[in-house]
Design a protein around this motif. Sequence first.
Motif, mmCIF file in Angstrom:
data_model
loop_
_atom_site.group_PDB
_atom_site.id
_atom_site.type_symbol
_atom_site.label_atom_id
_atom_site.label_comp_id
_atom_site.label_asym_id
_atom_site.label_seq_id
_atom_site.Cartn_x
_atom_site.Cartn_y
_atom_site.Cartn_z
ATOM 1 N N VAL A 48 33.483 31.114 10.678
ATOM 2 C CA VAL A 48 33.811 32.428 10.082
ATOM 3 C C VAL A 48 35.297 32.460 9.938
ATOM 4 C CG1 VAL A 48 34.050 34.885 10.847
ATOM 5 C CG2 VAL A 48 31.659 33.722 11.011
ATOM 6 N N PHE A 49 35.668 32.895 8.570
ATOM 7 C CA PHE A 49 36.969 33.120 8.399
ATOM 8 C C PHE A 49 37.158 34.613 8.116
ATOM 9 C CE2 PHE A 49 35.920 28.971 7.111
ATOM 10 C CZ PHE A 49 36.857 28.262 7.747
ATOM 11 N N ALA A 50 38.081 35.415 8.659
ATOM 12 C CA ALA A 50 38.055 36.752 8.433
ATOM 13 C C ALA A 50 39.565 37.286 8.469
ATOM 14 C CB ALA A 50 37.049 37.466 9.388
ATOM 15 N N LEU A 51 39.741 38.517 7.840
ATOM 16 C CA LEU A 51 40.910 39.151 8.040
ATOM 17 C C LEU A 51 40.711 40.735 8.162
ATOM 18 C CD1 LEU A 51 41.481 40.537 5.136
ATOM 19 C CD2 LEU A 51 42.327 38.538 4.696
ATOM 20 N N GLY A 52 41.438 41.644 8.711
ATOM 21 C CA GLY A 52 41.143 43.261 8.522
ATOM 22 C C GLY A 52 41.951 43.698 9.807
#
Lengths: 270, 313, 407
Positions: free
Chosen positions: C159-163
């Motif tokens: 998983v690659f994520a931002l937020g």
Amino acid sequence: MLKIYAISKTFFPNTVNEVRALQKVSLTIEEGSFTAIIGTNGSGKSTLLNAIAGTFFPDEGKITLDGTEIINWPEYKRASLVGRVFQNPFAGSAAEMTIAENIVMAMRRGQSRPLRQAVTLSVKEVIAERVRLLKMGLEDRLDNPIGTLSGGQRQALTLLMATWLKPKLLLLDEHTAALDPKSAAKVSELTKNIIQQEKLTALMVTHSMQQAVDLSDRIVMMHRGQIVEDYRDEMKKRVRVIDLMETFDRVQKRELFDESVAALLEKQYV
Amino acid sequence: MNLIIGAFTIGLILSLLSLGMLISFRMIKFTDITVDGSITLGASLSAVLIMAGWSPWLATLLAFLAGSLAGMITGILHTRFKIQEILAGILMMTALYSINLRIMGRSNIPLLDTATVSSGFEKLLIELTGGEAKLLVFGWPVSLADLAVFGSSLILCTLIGILLTRFLRTHFGTVLRATGNNPQMVRAQGVNNNTMVIFSLALSNGLVALSGALLAQYQGFADVQMGIGMMVWGLASIIIGEALIGKTGLGVTITGAILGTILFRLLIAIALRWGLNPNDLKLVTALFVFLALVTPGMFKSMSNKFFGGSRHA
Amino acid sequence: MLLTQEQRGKYLVIAANGRLDATWADYFADTCLDHIRNGHHNLILDAQELSFLSSAGIRSLLRINKEILSVKGSFLIVNSAPFVAKTIEMTGFKQWLSEQLPEEISTQKTNQLHSEVEKTETYVLNPSAMLTLSVVANWQPWQSLTPDKTYKLSFPNSVFALGIGSASDNFDEAKLSFGEFIAVGSHVIFQPPEVKSRPDYLIAEMDYIPEMIVIQALCCQGEMSHLFRFSPEERILSFTISEIIDLVFSTTKSNSVAFVILAEVDGLVGATLIQSPGQKSEKDIMPFPEIREWLSFCGDRLFAGHQALVFGIATRKESDVKHSLLRPLPANPEISGHIHAAVFPFQPLQNGKIDLIKNVQKFLNGPPPEALLHLIDDDRPIVGLGQSSFIRGACWCAPLQNKEGLV
């Protein structure tokens, strides 16, 4: 000891040069504490010190020192309670007069000036004894004009003069800023020692965050005429120069955050 | 010899002017032009009072007080009403011109055959010499009256010089001297520097008026014009004094001012003797002061030559 | 001490003339470290004119060697005089000494480090790899926050994520601590939304998989398809974020992409939450100056010379991946994007084809991150700070496909 209630000062009001140097600043200094005030240029830190010293009268607010309301006292009258060391090492002593004559004036700070000979042999002995503690070899030069001394030596003597009679409050206005690094360190050291030995209540304005961290037991940060941070007690013991830098940075960032940034972020920040 | 005694006497009398100006110009660093008016004030007031039969001593004392009042007003104009020091002095000097005319009622009062402060001393001399009118000094005959004025001036001047020195060395006097040096510092020591300025100007102009009173008695007249240029003369004397023996200490400075005035009067006497037009005297003095102001090193090196240069080491 | 250097193929030969003692050791080490920073990872010290080597000198050689090892480079000392060679041998670093230059070294001086390869080297990792995007956007600024607007997200390796999220595990605590985060392969870096706090991080270990309560997230699952390296050349001194995004588009040949950048920073422009949105209750629109209590704007191009870990998503107009969390980039309004960056103190990156997760690990094992920013393109006239830009580094990227609805 010192209580400042909501003092404000605006220089050049209603002109293009209007400067709101102090905006409802309140500050209480406890007896025996050593408080450092730091801030950028034009933050109002020196103005606050001058308001306490009585260099000008604030537009509004109250100042009580040792339980006495002093807001209407002229500068010279406040000197009976307040000892001062200035940024300019030449500002605290009379250049053409001798070391002994300068000190003898400080020995009666805020008191009557009788028509008796000021510099007698016995007085000189007392002076030499205290001056010897500065370890600058000045005790042998008491009859030399003080103007022949270096900035560091003069500032050390000014400090001695300001504290010769124990002041209710000692005001230090960037008193090492104009000195070379070695003299500055020496005067800093001297400041620390004198304040500790005499258990003085002191308020120091400084540019040097290191000096604030090293010397004081409370750090007040000012910006745009207001107090933005107040590190005291445990917080002060923990604080390091880098923390102060970050706080400065934060305050300045907030300053740069204007309406155009708000519009920009509305468009792009989700 | 008469000439020399005369020059010494005038020099001694005017040295009080120099001492007064030493306080304003040098100690509190106040360019006080009131001097030109207050010296005439001293002269006119004492002349009128002596002519009215008052004791010359009392008249002279009142002259001192009147001068002090004038100086005090200049000081108040400057400190209370924030008028520039030169302008404050000019205002007071101009006002004094009219006041002096009012006091005298005309522009000139002669003081002939009246008692002066030296009368008592003259009587004493006459008794001592057994009625002789003249006395031989270094082989020259000098009138007892002249000797009396010289002697009493010398005593008075020395007395005032000593008193002034001792006063300036007291706690109060120390702060007074610091006021011109660093008013900020004086305030920080709990002293109202404005009060010090007013007091100093009062003392200074009191001494100047005293000098004027003695001068009127010596010359035998008071003239409403006599004050013109006195400030420059006083300044020239102070400069000569500083060049002669420097300003390394309080006693030295005060002695210097006195000796400087005497030397200055001697130089003038010699110049006049050699044929200098008296009308040019003030021009020459002004030029001298100008040179002294623009070439600060000149007199210092001159005094070094006189004294072998060891003094300033 | 006089240092002259000469590029010969992949090697940088540094000739030292003088004494390597306490006086000169720091200067020598700093010069060499600078070369390493600039991508010269194979250093040869020509010690022919080196007349003296003290322990302080040895220490500086050790510093250089350590840095070179971290980027898998090589370090050799040639032509050393007997005294110097003996000192090195006796202190136990005989492996540095070499009789002659390596065989593969080019005989002539070359002008550049990578003259034989292209300026941006591209490596295909897995041509068919793709990332699948899912979006959590229950909260819109500056709505009041209720528990139903949160979502629990876990970060396994893929998983690659931002937020915006919080590491707390219940809503009552989390609502006080929502801040920006960036997650790259089970490594989560998040910024607690307090003016004084530093970024914190969560790393997968053993059975532990990092989890966060999020109120906004762009979350991509899958693996990266390409890696390209970029470094400055004669005319190009730095790469702006939109230039890098253009490279990503052309590398992946896709209209919607996700990318991770590890690169030396030229300047970052961005904003960070300084108060958790969970603490707000009333209005939906945040006027000036109240906004200043919630967001901090960098105010200057920051962190030059630091190393940044960036994760972003960008889409072209034609793409079917659209979302309100993707905003048009002022530099090219055809492209929309959302980019977060975590800032670390500088550590050199190895040249060539490097592994993303291993390098992220390396950073998180080093000195802690200093900041986390939501990157902004400041296009205000005159006073604008411009876009974030980078000097040299690596960019992993992959095409992006839509997955409807929530994760």
